[in-house]
Design a protein around this motif. Structure first.
Motif, short mmCIF file in Angstrom:
data_model
loop_
_atom_site.label_atom_id
_atom_site.label_comp_id
_atom_site.label_asym_id
_atom_site.label_seq_id
_atom_site.Cartn_x
_atom_site.Cartn_y
_atom_site.Cartn_z
N ALA B 127 35.08 41.69 42.40
CA ALA B 127 35.66 41.59 43.57
C ALA B 127 37.36 40.76 43.11
CB ALA B 127 35.29 40.89 44.90
N GLY B 130 39.40 42.97 40.94
CA GLY B 130 39.85 43.84 41.60
C GLY B 130 41.19 43.41 42.26
N LEU B 131 40.96 42.29 42.71
CA LEU B 131 42.12 41.54 43.19
C LEU B 131 43.29 40.94 42.38
CD1 LEU B 131 43.30 40.83 45.91
CD2 LEU B 131 42.35 38.71 45.66
N PHE B 134 46.34 42.85 40.09
CA PHE B 134 47.41 43.36 40.84
C PHE B 134 48.35 42.51 41.08
CE2 PHE B 134 43.94 46.16 40.84
CZ PHE B 134 44.21 47.32 40.04
N VAL B 160 47.77 36.17 45.94
CA VAL B 160 48.54 37.49 46.35
C VAL B 160 50.08 37.38 46.39
CG1 VAL B 160 48.61 39.34 48.01
CG2 VAL B 160 46.62 38.22 47.75
N ARG C 50 48.40 32.31 51.06
CA ARG C 50 48.56 32.09 49.93
C ARG C 50 47.14 32.48 49.27
NH1 ARG C 50 48.23 31.48 45.15
NH2 ARG C 50 49.29 30.30 43.75
N SER C 61 41.86 48.97 45.58
CA SER C 61 43.02 48.18 44.96
C SER C 61 44.43 49.06 44.74
CB SER C 61 42.38 48.05 43.38
OG SER C 61 41.50 49.00 42.99
#
Lengths: 422, 204, 117, 663
Positions: B127, B130-131, B134, B160, C50, C61
């Motif tokens: 997981a 996958g995050l 990107f 992110v 954040r 994704s």
């Protein structure tokens, strides 16, 4: 880090300290003094050096601009101006600075000492912060924030706080009146100032000043005449220049919040004021006059300098031509004049952009003509309305106190009755 | 010695300053100094925002809080009779100190016990991969692109990054359109309301 | 700088502000404490934004919808909202302080207990 | 040219542009009585007129134009569109509205010359014209309703144009409220139709839907009666008629525009617009025709005694609109619209003439006029021709249109059938029309001059009454040219329009019954309900003779004095009072309906209920809550911190509960 690496000065210092292949290879040969593994030290040193260069550059510019302004005042008033120290009197302001430094530093008994000393620092610190985001040439800036324009607005709003602190900490009632006026003016003018930039943002699509400069196929003063007029007036009010210099109206309030400051603290305020003038000119030159852009016969820094000096000259010209306005006139102008103009500008720009999202240079010229027509037209209308509203309120004005609106109570709270009797 | 180190140092120093400043605000007897302390706290919080990659919010914080709110509060302070010694304690001082510290511990307990859907607490490697792989970038036309990152071992880049004024703006006028209008309504009514209150005062 | 440390910071600022409200009787101090509490909340909102990705982003994704992207920054958006509310609130509170001072020439909450039962 | 709907939008938009320019720019830059505004308005409306003529030409040669409906707003699957419907009816109305409006604007240059709010007048006039043009071109019923209300609002503004006169303000309010009262019916009709099928709000779809089995007789009846209520309000038909005479408080040019050619005919237009639906339902047709026929003689009877020349014309308008309604009710679609067309021109001429009269004598009161024949011959002749046309004298235009209506009534004539009753009512109406019109003409133009506004002021001062602001001093003179020319143009149409638009036999260039045929092209014809009437000699002769008898009677009474009413007869006096007080309709509405019935009866009952029953409940409830409140107020210490602390305590307890529950 990408952004910083494009910064030519920073890269020059950094690469001379540590020569790494990643960021320095395409740029030429460098010394590479520090051994590998000390990149963090180089990072710190080059950052500090960059700031050092910038701040000292600004200080020099301030000294020169004071001299230049005084020479210009002389010309405007049909006299020669300072001309004794150095060639054409260039060193006059240096001498002034030295004189100010050696004066006695007086702190009033009633003053809140800590805040009294803090105020000049707070006053000068945002002004230097403004310069950090302005690109004075290709790749010549301290940092290229992606919220640069907003950053300038935010940082300049700090000076309001400094004025309040200075006025309160002096423990002097005249200072407080001046501080109240300053706060009213600063907060009122922040709104048209911010709104007048919205058109520019819509055209350029970025908040970064470098991005704005690059987006100007033709200078935005042509596309945003209303925005320019409003921004110019609002920044005059924000930096307390004539015709908006009510905080230091010597006929009413003496030197205003600077009344009790002496020696280098006064000098710092003085410095901050002139640095702010240069800062405002720099922002106008960057945002509306295409910054360092220009034909390639001259280097970009020179272009920027020419534009900066042009705007400075305009500010001096305004100062020499206009009398000081009354406080209610200033606030009327902000809320009833400039605010509406910015709204008109935003609407017109929105319509323009929604019709032609990605205009070519020729279409931009057409837009510029339309915008200028609208600008002149709406300026006439708004000035007509402003005239009318001032006339209407004139009868009411006779009954009001000479104090600023909403400050009547301060009198009773700050003046002890015993003092009044004495 | 990565950038992470500087950020951590800054974070701890600034947090310390924030808590110190906050204590000063609520304990200072001189209200004006308290107000200046408050604006100091605001600036420090803005620095925290910059560290959290929220530049826009940080700038707005300075613009609104420091430039307007704290100036207004400093303005209001001048209406108090004795500024220097004006801030007195109520009779519930000890009780409230107890309540607040209790609440603080409850909050900390909850924040520690709850399993946040956090980058740090995700244990499933897939997981996270996958995050983490990107990140988001503005394209030239202004839309947001998703790109696969090649080197993302650095701790700083974890998280992110949809970090643009543009995407805040687009979410303001898409998902948060009605709250935005409500905010506008609140602002205009606050404006009218405060003017009305002041006008009443002037009539008397 | 982890989520935990940020949450502790936010809780601390919030509770200190709360203490200010409960312990000070001066209305201006109270307003200042309210602003502190707001700040604590914004810190929490931004750090969540954040450090905890949206569930919509976690699932797939590549094919991220614009809705998911817009929710990814909802913490920042909430921050903006809170800041604007705070501005409105402080302006109103200031007007109220003026009126209160005019009525009783005092800004102490203790003097305004007309609603006593 | 009319292949796309842009030219039609241009027709509506050009007056709107003049409205905006007048109200925003000219008022600011040139002052409130700048003469530019009039010229601008005339220019924009003449553009509308030109395009309207072109539209009529295109419709005549190519049939009607149906443009695509554009989406206005949608809610789920419920979609409301807007668009242009340019059919024969619309084209004719466009020409009438813009033509009369153009002439009235030209007239107003002279008439409003000295007014302070000259620019405001023209701004309102442009807006009114624009909304009326929008009304007739609407494709969707909701769109039509919007323009319908806009017409109402602008008529309110125009009637109350001299807003500093209390009577004008009152009249404007009355007009607005009474028409609004009818509009509730319109709105109900729209909602009812939308509840059945939202797509039917689109008028062409509605026309096609009448064949469908969904569209039952009940739907048609309810819908058409509901819309009838709106039309009755706007066209001042019987129960809601009383606003129109009062509305004469506005400037005379306003009356000429909105009370002859445009606003009041909107009701007729609406009925004509939904004619295919009305013709499905016998009940609503009978209601419509009886309302119309009753209004004809009802309004005419009040005109018999009125002394205010504008009021005479207003009652006459109500009466003539009754004819149109009557015609639509019996299915005479073509004659109704034909009468609308001719009426618009001669009535506008009469109104403008009465404005010229006021210009010269300073009063509208017939008792103080007289002898104006020599002073203002042009006005005299034009008003005489207008009155002859209104009375239906051969060969003026009113004769042709009125006879078409009478002929269609006579179509299946049998003794004591509804049609025969309607026919007799209409014939009585013809007689009354010619009598009251010539009474007004003779009183105003023959005999000796009786002092005009100056004299009336003196008399009123002697009696100690309030002097109305409409009174001005006499300056006996013919009206200026700018006021005469529009009147003459209208008179020209009043003479020739009737025959040449709808000739009874083929003449060069124009075929027989061109106008009626043009109208029938569009409307689906259902069974026997729609007549195509031929000219009938018998009817023409009968109506002409009756009209001439009316004129002769007026001549005998008011010029020669052969016949005079018995002075002290009880019945005559009572009748006079009855007519003079307009059948006490205002009093009935005000005193009986509002005061006696609603206020004193119905609301008294609710008052008793309120005081005895509901209040006691409240009192005991209040006492109960008071006790509880006293109990709870112990916790109200008045300290803010105490409350905040309580809140926080609650939060802490909640949080602890959550923690304990989960872990």
């Amino acid at each position: 880090m990408d952004m910083i690496v494009e910064n030519n000065i920073f890269r020059f210092i950094y690469c001379n300290l540590v020569n790494t292949n990643e960021s320095c290879s395409d740029f030429g040969n460098f010394l590479g003094i520090l051994p590998l593994g000390f990149e963090w030290l180089a990072f710190l040193i080059s950052g500090f050096l960059l700031c050092f260069i910038y701040i000292n550059g600004i200080l020099g510019a301030v000294i020169l601009s004071i001299w230049g302004e005084r020479r210009l005042y002389g010309r405007f008033q049909n006299r020669s101006g300072p001309n004794r120290w150095g060639p054409m009197g260039v060193f006059t302001s240096t001498a002034d600075a030295i004189k100010v430094m050696f004066k006695e530093d007086v702190v009033p008994v009633d003053a809140d000492k800590f805040l009294f000393n803090l105020a000049p620092v707070l006053m000068v610190f945002p002004v230097f912060m403004v310069f950090s985001v302005i690109p004075v040439g290709i790749g010549t800036f301290v940092v290229d924030l992606n919220v640069g324009l907003l950053f300038i607005l935010a940082v300049t709003s700090l000076s309001g706080l400094a004025v309040v602190i200075a006025s309160w900490a002096s423990g002097n009632r005249i200072s407080i009146f001046s501080g109240l006026r300053a706060v009213a003016v600063l907060i009122s003018y922040e709104i048209p100032m911010a709104l007048s930039l919205v058109g520019v943002l819509m055209l350029s699509g970025t908040l970064s000043l470098n991005g704005i400069v690059e987006a100007q196929k033709i200078p935005f003063i042509l596309l945003q005449p209303l925005g320019f007029v409003v921004f110019f007036l609002a920044s005059l009010a924000e930096i307390n220049r004539t015709p908006f210099d009510l905080t230091e109206a010597e006929s009413e309030l003496g030197a205003g919040y600077l009344n009790d400051y002496s020696s280098m603290k006064f000098g710092i305020f003085f410095l901050a004021e002139f640095a702010a003038t240069i800062g405002a000119s720099a922002v106008i030159a960057t945002v509306f006059l295409a910054g360092w852009k220009g034909p390639e016969i001259l280097p970009s820094h020179i272009w920027f300098g020419i534009k900066l000096i042009l705007v400075l000259g305009l500010i001096v010209w305004v100062r020499m031509s206009w009398p000081r306005m009354r406080i209610d006139q200033i606030l009327h102008l902000a809320w009833k004049g400039l605010f509406e103009l910015t709204l008109i500008n935003i609407i017109v720009t929105t319509i323009m952009i929604s019709i032609k999202p990605d205009p070519s240079v020729n279409e931009m010229w057409i837009m510029a003509i339309i915008n200028w027509v609208i600008c002149i037209f709406s300026l006439i209308i708004v000035s007509k309305f402003l005239n009318r509203s001032v006339k209407d309120n004139f009868s009411n004005l006779k009954n009001t106190t000479p104090y600023p609106v909403g400050t009547e109570k301060i009198k009773s709270s700050f003046i002890n009755k015993k003092e009044m009797v004495n | 010695m990565s950038g992470n180190f500087f950020i951590d140092i800054t974070f701890w120093v600034v947090s310390f300053l924030i808590i110190l400043g906050s204590f000063y605000v609520v304990t200072a007897r001189n209200i004006f100094r308290g107000a200046i302390g408050l604006s100091f706290v605001f600036i420090c919080v803005a620095i925290i925002f910059f560290l959290l990659n929220a530049e826009f919010l940080g700038v707005v914080q300075i613009l609104v809080y420091v430039g307007a709110v704290s100036v207004l509060i400093a303005f209001a302070v001048m209406f108090i009779k004795d500024v220097v010694d004006g801030s007195k304690y109520s009779k519930y001082r000890l009780l409230s100190a107890f309540l607040c510290s209790f609440l603080f511990f409850v909050l900390i307990f909850i924040s520690q016990v709850t399993e946040w859907n956090s980058m740090d607490s995700i244990e499933n490697e897939d997981a996270l991969a996958g995050l983490e792989g990107f990140y988001f970038e503005e394209s030239e036309s202004g839309s947001i692109l998703i790109k696969k990152a090649e080197v993302l071992s650095d701790g700083v880049n974890k998280g992110v990054f949809i970090n643009s004024t543009l995407s805040i703006g687009s979410s303001l006028i898409s998902n948060f359109l009605i709250p935005l209008q409500v905010i506008g309504f609140i602002l205009i009514s606050a404006l009218i309301g405060s003017l009305t209150i002041i006008r009443q005062r002037r009539k008397q | 700088m982890t989520l935990d440390s940020l949450l502790i910071l936010s809780a601390a600022v919030f509770c200190i502000g709360l203490y200010g409200i409960l312990s000070k009787t001066n209305i201006v101090s109270t307003i200042m404490s309210i602003e502190l509490m707001f700040n604590g909340i914004i810190i929490a909102a931004v750090s969540f934004s954040r450090f905890t990705p949206s569930a919509l982003l976690m699932n797939n994704s590549f094919d991220v919808s614009s809705f998911a992207l817009n929710t990814a920054l909802s913490g920042h958006v909430f921050g903006v909202f809170i800041i604007s509310i705070a501005a409105a609130e402080s302006a109103l509170a200031l007007a109220l302080v003026f009126v209160m001072f005019n009525k009783k020439s005092s800004v102490d909450i203790v003097d305004f207990n007309e609603l006593k039962g | 040219m009319f292949d796309s709907d842009i030219p039609v939008y241009l027709i509506i938009l050009s007056p709107i542009i003049s409205f905006l320019v007048n109200s925003i720019f000219i008022r600011i830059f040139f002052g409130t009585n700048s003469k530019i505004s009039g010229l601008l308005t005339i220019f924009t409306i003449s553009i509308s007129f030109l395009f309207s003529l072109l539209a009529l030409y295109h419709v005549n040669s190519n049939g009607n134009y149906e443009y695509d409906s554009r989406l206005w707003f949608s809610y789920g699957s419920f979609e409301i569109g807007f668009g242009i419907l340019l059919d024969q009816l619309t084209a004719i109305m466009l020409v009438v509205v813009s033509g009369v409006s153009l002439l009235v604007q030209i007239y107003s240059i002279g008439y409003m010359k000295n007014d302070i709010s000259y620019v405001r007048y023209y701004a309102y006039m442009s807006l009114f014209t624009a909304s009326m043009l929008g009304l007739v071109t609407s494709r969707n019923l909701v769109q039509l309703f919007v323009f319908w209300e806009l017409v109402g609002v602008t008529s309110y503004l125009l009637i109350g144009f001299w807003m500093n006169r209390p009577s004008a303000a009152k009249a404007a309010k009355k007009a607005f409220l009474m028409t609004r009262f009818g509009d509730f019916g319109f709105l109900f009709g729209i909602m009812y139709l939308a509840s059945k099928n939202p797509e039917w709000l689109d008028i062409p779809t509605l026309y096609n839907a009448v064949h469908l089995p969904d569209f039952t007789h009940t739907v048609a009846t309810i819908f058409s009666i509901a819309l009838l209520a709106g039309a009755v309000g706007k066209s001042a038909q019987f129960p809601l008629h009383s606003w129109l005479p009062d509305a004469m408080e506005g400037p005379t040019s306003v009356s000429a525009l909105i009370h002859s050619a445009t606003m009041v005919t909107a009701g007729v237009f609406l009925i004509a617009r939904i004619f295919p639906i009305i013709s499905l339902s016998d009940e609503s047709q009978i209601i419509l025709s009886f309302i119309g026929a009753f209004t004809v003689i009802f309004a005419a009877s009040m005109a018999l005694v009125s002394n205010d020349i504008k009021r005479v014309l207003a009652y006459s308008t109500v009466s003539q609109l009754g004819y149109m309604m009557l015609a639509l009710g019996i299915g005479a679609y073509g004659p109704a619209i034909f009468h609308l067309l001719t009426h618009a021109f001669f009535k506008a001429a009469l109104f403008l003439g009465s404005g010229s009269l006021h210009h010269s004598t300073g009063t509208f009161n017939l008792k103080y006029m007289g002898g104006m024949k020599k002073i203002m011959p042009v006005t005299y002749w034009s008003m005489l021709i207008g009155s002859l046309s209104l009375a239906g004298i051969f060969p003026l235009s009113g004769f042709w249109s009125k006879d078409e209506i009478l002929s269609s009534l006579f179509n299946d004539f049998s003794f004591l059938s509804p049609n025969s009753i309607l026919f007799f009512l209409a014939i009585i109406g013809v007689f009354m029309t010619s009598f009251y019109m010539f009474r007004a003409i003779f009183l105003a133009f023959d005999g000796e001059f009786r002092g005009g506004g100056t004299q009336e002021k003196k008399d009123l001062k002697k009696k100690g009454l309030v002097i109305p602001e409409t009174l001005e001093d006499v300056h006996k003179s013919e009206a200026p040219k700018v006021m005469l020319i529009p009147v003459l143009i209208l008179v020209f149409f009043a003479i020739f329009l009737g025959f040449f638009v709808n000739p009874v036999f083929d003449i060069p260039l124009i075929s027989k019954h061109w106008f009626s045929n043009l109208l029938f092209q569009n409307v689906p014809v259902f069974g026997d309900n729609v007549h195509h009437t031929d000219f009938k000699f018998l009817i023409a002769i009968i109506s002409s003779i009756i009209a001439i008898i009316g004129i002769m009677l007026a001549w005998a009474i008011y010029i020669k004095g052969y016949v005079s009413l018995p002075k002290n007869s009880f019945i005559i006096n009572k009748l006079k009072i009855l007519l003079d007080k307009k059948y006490f309709f205002d009093e009935i509405y005000e005193d009986k309906l509002v005061n006696s019935f609603l206020y004193n009866r119905l609301f008294k009952i609710t008052e008793v209920l309120d005081l005895k029953f509901l209040d006691n409940i409240n009192i005991y409830l209040g006492k109960f809550t008071l006790k509880i409140g006293q109990l709870l107020s112990i916790g109200q210490t008045g300290y803010l911190q105490f409350y905040a602390g309580g809140m926080i305590l609650g939060v802490i307890i909640l949080l602890c509960g959550i923690v304990l529950w989960n872990f």
